[in-house]
Write a protein that holds these residues in place. Structure first.
Motif, PDB file in Angstrom:
ATOM      1  N   SER A 167       0.534   5.081  -2.607  1.00 25.24           N
ATOM      2  CA  SER A 167      -0.043   4.329  -3.726  1.00 25.24           C
ATOM      3  C   SER A 167      -0.797   3.126  -3.163  1.00 25.24           C
ATOM      4  CB  SER A 167       1.070   3.853  -4.660  1.00 25.24           C
ATOM      5  OG  SER A 167       1.850   2.853  -4.021  1.00 25.24           O
ATOM      6  N   PRO A 168      -1.686   2.522  -3.938  1.00 31.32           N
ATOM      7  CA  PRO A 168      -2.421   1.349  -3.439  1.00 31.32           C
ATOM      8  C   PRO A 168      -1.495   0.238  -2.934  1.00 31.32           C
ATOM      9  CG  PRO A 168      -3.442   2.133  -5.445  1.00 31.32           C
ATOM     10  CD  PRO A 168      -2.186   2.940  -5.260  1.00 31.32           C
ATOM     11  N   ARG A 169      -0.390   0.007  -3.600  1.00 30.94           N
ATOM     12  CA  ARG A 169       0.542  -1.044  -3.146  1.00 30.94           C
ATOM     13  C   ARG A 169       1.132  -0.700  -1.785  1.00 30.94           C
ATOM     14  NH1 ARG A 169       3.846  -5.060  -3.503  1.00 30.94           N
ATOM     15  NH2 ARG A 169       6.083  -5.027  -3.798  1.00 30.94           N
ATOM     16  N   TRP A 170       1.545   0.553  -1.582  1.00 31.31           N
ATOM     17  CA  TRP A 170       2.121   0.957  -0.300  1.00 31.31           C
ATOM     18  C   TRP A 170       1.056   0.990   0.798  1.00 31.31           C
ATOM     19  CZ3 TRP A 170       6.928   0.594   1.027  1.00 31.31           C
ATOM     20  CH2 TRP A 170       7.910   0.630   0.045  1.00 31.31           C
ATOM     21  N   LYS A 171      -0.176   1.361   0.454  1.00 32.27           N
ATOM     22  CA  LYS A 171      -1.265   1.306   1.444  1.00 32.27           C
ATOM     23  C   LYS A 171      -1.487  -0.122   1.912  1.00 32.27           C
ATOM     24  CE  LYS A 171      -4.089   5.255   0.098  1.00 32.27           C
ATOM     25  NZ  LYS A 171      -5.364   5.715  -0.423  1.00 32.27           N
ATOM     26  N   TYR A 172      -1.439  -1.050   0.952  1.00 27.43           N
ATOM     27  CA  TYR A 172      -1.597  -2.464   1.265  1.00 27.43           C
ATOM     28  C   TYR A 172      -0.489  -2.915   2.221  1.00 27.43           C
ATOM     29  CZ  TYR A 172      -1.322  -7.513   0.484  1.00 27.43           C
ATOM     30  OH  TYR A 172      -1.247  -8.862   0.664  1.00 27.43           O
ATOM     31  N   LEU A 173       0.752  -2.568   1.909  1.00 31.11           N
ATOM     32  CA  LEU A 173       1.882  -2.953   2.759  1.00 31.11           C
ATOM     33  C   LEU A 173       1.792  -2.285   4.129  1.00 31.11           C
ATOM     34  CD1 LEU A 173       4.772  -2.883   0.133  1.00 31.11           C
ATOM     35  CD2 LEU A 173       3.756  -4.894   1.229  1.00 31.11           C
ATOM     36  N   GLN A 174       1.376  -1.023   4.142  1.00 30.65           N
ATOM     37  CA  GLN A 174       1.228  -0.308   5.416  1.00 30.65           C
ATOM     38  C   GLN A 174       0.178  -0.989   6.288  1.00 30.65           C
ATOM     39  OE1 GLN A 174      -1.771   1.798   6.135  1.00 30.65           O
ATOM     40  NE2 GLN A 174      -0.984   2.012   8.205  1.00 30.65           N
ATOM     41  N   ARG A 175      -0.926  -1.419   5.698  1.00 35.03           N
ATOM     42  CA  ARG A 175      -1.976  -2.109   6.453  1.00 35.03           C
ATOM     43  C   ARG A 175      -1.463  -3.432   7.018  1.00 35.03           C
ATOM     44  NH1 ARG A 175      -7.172  -2.317   7.931  1.00 35.03           N
ATOM     45  NH2 ARG A 175      -8.289  -4.291   7.817  1.00 35.03           N
ATOM     46  N   ILE A 176      -0.726  -4.176   6.199  1.00 37.08           N
ATOM     47  CA  ILE A 176      -0.191  -5.461   6.655  1.00 37.08           C
ATOM     48  C   ILE A 176       0.776  -5.252   7.822  1.00 37.08           C
ATOM     49  CG2 ILE A 176       1.217  -7.464   5.979  1.00 37.08           C
ATOM     50  CD1 ILE A 176      -1.664  -7.437   4.801  1.00 37.08           C
TER      51      ILE A 176
END
Length: 174
Positions: free
Chosen positions: A82-91
């Motif tokens: 999901s967009p939230r998990w993609k964001y966390l994965q990138r961080i």
């Protein structure tokens, strides 16, 4: 935000030296081959010059590749997030990269300082200074570390899409 875009543009500009180094390396190798083949006179220091240009090509190009997301990525699993998990994965990915590359940059810088102080040179028919190559390598790694830090902070604040809006997209995603 302008600082982050400026950092990325600077990295891309320095990365352009990578392309120039490729062209210069081709000229050196071509001159050496023609000299050997037709005149039995190889270009002196051709190998040493080519190695230095290769270091310029690789290490000064890394930050530009990071700035434009041109590094090869396999996104089979991350595309399912999901967009939230993609964001966390990138961080998380950028944080791990920052620590790892930062440590390597720190060690390379210490080694470059030591090599410069010693005036490190290669042994051969013609002595060639190696310490400038060590400085270029360390500078490229330090610039990559700064670019990763910029990407991390910018992504944490604005997200990747908005941060990269001022740069061309050369993403290598599969």
């Amino acid at each position: 935000m302008k600082l982050f875009i400026w950092m990325s543009r600077f990295s891309v500009a320095v990365g352009s030296l990578s392309g120039l180094a490729t062209g210069a390396m081709m000229v050196v190798i071509l001159t050496d081959v023609i000299g050997r083949a037709f005149f039995a006179a190889p270009l002196p220091l051709a190998t040493e010059i080519s190695v230095m240009l290769l270091i310029v090509k690789v290490f000064l190009g890394m930050a530009g590749a990071q700035a434009t997301d041109s590094n090869f990525q396999v996104t089979v699993l991350t595309d399912l997030l999901s967009p939230r998990w993609k964001y966390l994965q990138r961080i998380v990915s950028l944080s791990v990269a920052l620590v790892g590359i930062g440590m390597i940059a720190w060690l390379a810088t210490a080694y470059a300082i030591e090599a410069t102080e010693m005036g490190e040179t290669s042994f051969g028919v013609h002595p060639w200074p190696i310490w400038p190559e060590r400085i270029i390598l360390a500078a490229g790694l330090c610039l990559l570390t700064l670019q990763i830090l910029s990407d991390l902070v910018g992504s944490a604040i604005w997200g990747q899409e908005r941060l990269k809006s001022g740069l061309p997209d050369h993403s290598g995603s599969l």
